[in-house]
Design an enzyme around this catalytic site. Sequence first.
Site, PDB file in Angstrom:
ATOM      1  N   CYS A   2       0.938  -1.245   0.088  1.00 16.00           N
ATOM      2  CA  CYS A   2      -0.121  -0.044  -0.045  1.00 16.00           C
ATOM      3  C   CYS A   2       0.980   1.093  -0.014  1.00 16.00           C
ATOM      4  CB  CYS A   2      -0.879  -0.061   1.172  1.00 16.00           C
ATOM      5  SG  CYS A   2      -1.762  -1.587   1.585  1.00 16.00           S
ATOM      6  N   LYS A 601       3.795  -2.066  -7.427  1.00 16.15           N
ATOM      7  CA  LYS A 601       5.263  -1.588  -7.725  1.00 16.15           C
ATOM      8  C   LYS A 601       6.258  -2.108  -7.264  1.00 16.15           C
ATOM      9  CE  LYS A 601       7.843   0.371 -10.766  1.00 16.15           C
ATOM     10  NZ  LYS A 601       8.180  -0.318 -12.182  1.00 16.15           N
TER      11      LYS A 601
HETATM   12  C1  F6R Z   1       7.608  -6.874 -13.475  1.00 17.28           C
HETATM   13  C2  F6R Z   1       8.127  -6.056 -12.083  1.00 17.28           C
HETATM   14  C3  F6R Z   1       8.368  -7.011 -10.903  1.00 17.28           C
HETATM   15  C4  F6R Z   1       9.573  -6.480 -10.031  1.00 17.28           C
HETATM   16  C5  F6R Z   1       9.956  -7.059  -8.835  1.00 17.28           C
HETATM   17  C6  F6R Z   1      10.957  -6.736  -7.918  1.00 17.28           C
HETATM   18  O1  F6R Z   1       7.340  -5.869 -14.313  1.00 17.28           O
HETATM   19  O2  F6R Z   1       8.007  -4.999 -12.235  1.00 17.28           O
HETATM   20  O3  F6R Z   1       8.643  -8.244 -11.308  1.00 17.28           O
HETATM   21  O4  F6R Z   1      10.969  -6.469 -11.022  1.00 17.28           O
HETATM   22  O5  F6R Z   1       8.720  -6.961  -8.087  1.00 17.28           O
HETATM   23  O6  F6R Z   1      11.132  -5.076  -7.949  1.00 17.28           O
HETATM   24  P1  F6R Z   1      12.196  -4.417  -7.567  1.00 17.28           P
HETATM   25  O7  F6R Z   1      13.187  -4.323  -8.613  1.00 17.28           O
HETATM   26  O8  F6R Z   1      11.786  -3.041  -7.173  1.00 17.28           O
HETATM   27  O9  F6R Z   1      12.924  -5.226  -6.258  1.00 17.28           O
END
Ligand code: F6R
Length: 606
Positions: A2, A601
């Site tokens: 969230c 995200k």
């Molecule tokens: C796919 C995507 C996710 C992130 C994953 C890791 O498009 O965005 O698979 O790559 O949640 O996120 P980070 O890089 O922020 O650790």
Amino acid sequence: MCRIFAACLKDGKVSPILKTGLKRLEYGGYDSAGMATIDNGNLEIKKGVGKIDEVDRIVNFESLNGNIGIAHNRWATHGYPSITNAHPLTDCTGEIAVVHNGVIENFLELKEELIKNGHEIKSRTDTEVVAHLVEEEVKKGNDLVKACLKAIKRVEGSYALAIIYSKEPDKIVLIRKESPLYLGIGKDGNFASSDPVAFVDKTNLMIPLEDYELAVITPYYYKIYSIKDEKEILRNPVEIDIKPQMIEKGGYPHYMLKEIFEQPISLYYAINVQRLYLNAIAEPMSRSKVNFLIGAGTSYHSCLAGSYMYSKISGLATIPVVASEFIQQYGNTLDPDTSLLLVSQSGETADVLKVASYARMKASTVMSITNVVSSTITRLSRLYLVQQAGPEIGVAATKTYTSQLLIHLLLALEIGKKREKINENEYNEYYTKIRSIPKAAEFVLKSTDQKAKQAAEMLKDYTHIFYLGRGINTATAFEGRLKMLEIAYIPSSAFSAGESKHGPIALIEKNTPVIFIAPKDESRKVILGNIMEIKSRGGKIITLGTNDDRELKEVSDFYIDMPEADELITPILYILPLQLIAYYTAVLKGLDPDKPRNLAKSVTVE
Ligand code: F6R
């Protein structure tokens, strides 16, 4: 997952500011939204289920008055999306309101105890107990700050919390453990959010809170306390490196498309990361007995591609591992001779942070690549490199993936030089090629955009798509597949093409679409064989290959022309049309590529 946002103004109504901030934070969660303000000593709340605009249409957030308030985008972890479970959540008196990002692990135990003490718990969330714990403490005569300091000691788990109390209408309490939380220090008031993008147009000064810290903001001042000893901590604000115009859509219909087309720029910034930091990370990697590359989702795919780069340029074996499996699979092998390079766009992915803390305990060298300067991973790492790709708002990672690939390549070069696997000339030649990547990316985006639209039109009604690549482009196949399934919801599989006859080929029927990533590299010959195997079983062959590859063109049903490039650069260029294909497919299916269902995200829970 969230996102929270809190603001208190010296003057004026806070609800429009909270709503704008919530919209910017929508990438973090969007199954419900809510806001609470204090108006003339009364706590007022509006909340509902759905995306912010949908909730706003029903409740009209801006009808809330008052100069102080808290707001929340929800991505449900405990309790299905409903009005009751949406934040803010309140205590029994309706005077205390709480918004939360994280997971409260001992909430069932606390809930039972609170019910025994006569509290009525209305929601099924893990968060509501916090409001009641604070209520217990204010009933004992504590002021809000003291009550929160006492209440939070009962709570186990992860949290970024914002709490208001109508009897102390000028204060917002913020508390952090393992979930990101930043204070924004402004001239017209003070702010706090899971992500500074929420208040970047109000101030350029922020303070990242650390774990086990509690802050109080009023329109006129801020104070930070250590939760452990309740002593005040003095900390000055630092400048925010995000400009307001960086978080707008810039004329594109979706952030994802904007971010795809921003790649020539983000790649340019990646090339210009400071050599000093590249060198600093290359040093322990060159010396360590074992090197792991760790990430989740897209960031893991960059590690997979990276492992080929380290091997080919610098003769260094690296083991790419998904973060959520790392401790079980390799935890026991860690020692001071081991290096871990953690890759995380957000720097907040819980599984990655857990690996970092674990590896620190084992005295291994923890280093990271991240896109967020002040993220938690930077504080857990001995050394870190910032990608400088600019904020990525679309949920699906695009520009940050290619910039991660480029940074792996730069690191591989530094290590190659240190290990004397490449000489000065080869090093310089590589750099010349690398400097041409932003231009090549621009060319690919322009030249394949139309073809990507046609491919999307052709693929949109299929119920399954295969992605096959070989060598370093196995990672491209994995990443292309992830983009398609996460935003266009078409089930897709990806394999190293060599694996296709060890099982996947059983699924090939007439017209089964198979996307081949087939640049002119050392595996080009074998991949042709793999294409023929699929073709002879009726598969529909969609190929990404160089524009002069007549042989490949002849055997393909649909061909996307790509420029010639060094093998280790191809993953950066070949993923671009695959991102576009996924984007256009989602749009053709009437889906919102910026907000795929069930996804957030940054995944701040394990
Ligand atoms: C796919 C995507 C996710 C992130 C994953 C890791 O498009 O965005 O698979 O790559 O949640 O996120 P980070 O890089 O922020 O650790």
